[in-house]
Design an enzyme around this catalytic site. Structure first.
Site, short mmCIF file in Angstrom:
data_model
loop_
_atom_site.label_atom_id
_atom_site.label_comp_id
_atom_site.label_asym_id
_atom_site.label_seq_id
_atom_site.Cartn_x
_atom_site.Cartn_y
_atom_site.Cartn_z
N HIS A 1 -4.93 -5.71 -2.81
CA HIS A 1 -6.33 -5.39 -2.58
C HIS A 1 -6.77 -4.34 -3.60
O HIS A 1 -5.94 -3.70 -4.23
CB HIS A 1 -6.56 -4.85 -1.16
CG HIS A 1 -6.52 -5.90 -0.10
ND1 HIS A 1 -5.34 -6.43 0.38
CD2 HIS A 1 -7.51 -6.55 0.58
CE1 HIS A 1 -5.61 -7.34 1.30
NE2 HIS A 1 -6.90 -7.44 1.45
N LYS B 1 -8.60 0.45 -0.97
CA LYS B 1 -8.23 0.07 0.40
C LYS B 1 -6.88 0.72 0.73
O LYS B 1 -5.85 0.40 0.16
CB LYS B 1 -8.11 -1.45 0.53
CG LYS B 1 -7.76 -1.91 1.95
CD LYS B 1 -7.67 -3.43 2.03
CE LYS B 1 -7.28 -3.89 3.41
NZ LYS B 1 -8.37 -3.75 4.40
#
Lengths: 186, 186
Positions: A77, A81
């Site tokens: 990601h 994140k």
């Protein structure tokens, strides 16, 4: 998550929410009590929700069908994140049942890629470095002669926008049709 | 396939058969009429049968959830296998429903690898050249921002032997337990 849910419910504001966070039970109870309209889904990509549902069904129907298989999970990601992907955790819950694997701990055992270098080596295009969700789950038989692999790779956020628009349109339709308010979850 | 099935049925010989060939309806009718014991599965790898069943369920529950997605299928088998993988065809039937794709024709559109060179480039180890079944299915969204990929790769034939042994043990158990004969399909 829950304070938003409460606010929408008490003001009877129809809403669409894509989340794996918060206290889900409370969220559903709040909306049910208020009889307000809502779509609450673990992910706004409807294809991803469908895939999750299929794996849940599979685990319910054939628990331990993949007994003894080793589970490996890699996800990448955008570097902002912090936590492990909630979607990955939900999929892993099903895969643990299928492989009768109680030892796998998502927070420890998922390989999380969060730097541009790692993500790039994993195959993520440069244009998606600031917004992507790539997941690869692998089940390998004890003798390594059989491998099942599932990938779901999202670049950018368009698929979530589309799913959200679909959900909003669906709610509008239901509000038009029904006298009574209802809640929909996927 | 059918003449074997008839023979086993009329002689009441319990049997295990893994096939996607023959006239399946007739096969089931023959066994049912004779009330003989049989396990008939599209594939003797029980994990593969479970996966196929999950995709069928998904297609039934969420037809067109992947509407507009492009379907690509590559499969590699030992060079003595002439036809397109029956397992691939069954999976493709489900994926066509999910992606609302009526144009994909398994016999024409599946990329079939049948030479050692091609299979090797696809990742098949040298030791499995004479017996393997590798399949990769890819669904890509119209804007190419979302990719779902499913792989099931089998080297050698051990998984089928294990599945067959499991099925035979299951039949033996049922014969011991039941007075009446039954037929089981997956």
């Amino acid at each position: 998550v829950n304070s938003n849910g409460e606010f929408y419910a008490t003001t009877k504001l129809p809403f669409v929410m894509g989340t794996t966070g918060g206290d889900r039970e409370k969220l559903l109870v709040d909306v049910n009590i208020a009889k307000s309209y809502a779509v609450i889904a673990p992910n706004m990509g409807k294809q991803i929700v469908a895939m999750q549902a299929a794996l849940e069904d599979l685990a319910t129907k054939y628990p331990s069908a993949f007994e003894g298989y080793a589970l490996d999970v890699i996800e990448s990601h955008q570097k902002t994140k912090a936590d492990t992907s909630g979607t990955a955790k939900a999929v892993i819950d099903s895969l643990k049942v299928l492989s009768a694997n109680e030892k796998f701990v998502a927070d420890d055992d998922v390989v999380k890629l969060r730097t541009d270098e790692e993500s790039s080596l994993f195959g993520v295009p440069v244009s998606a470095m600031n917004g992507h969700a790539w997941h690869t789950y692998t089940l390998t038989s004890p003798d390594e002669s059989v491998v099942f692999k599932l990938e779901h790779n999202v670049n950018g956020r368009r698929v979530y926008a589309e799913g959200t628009a679909d959900a909003a349109a669906f709610l509008a339709q239901r509000i038009e049709k029904d006298g009574d308010a209802q809640r929909f979850t996927q």
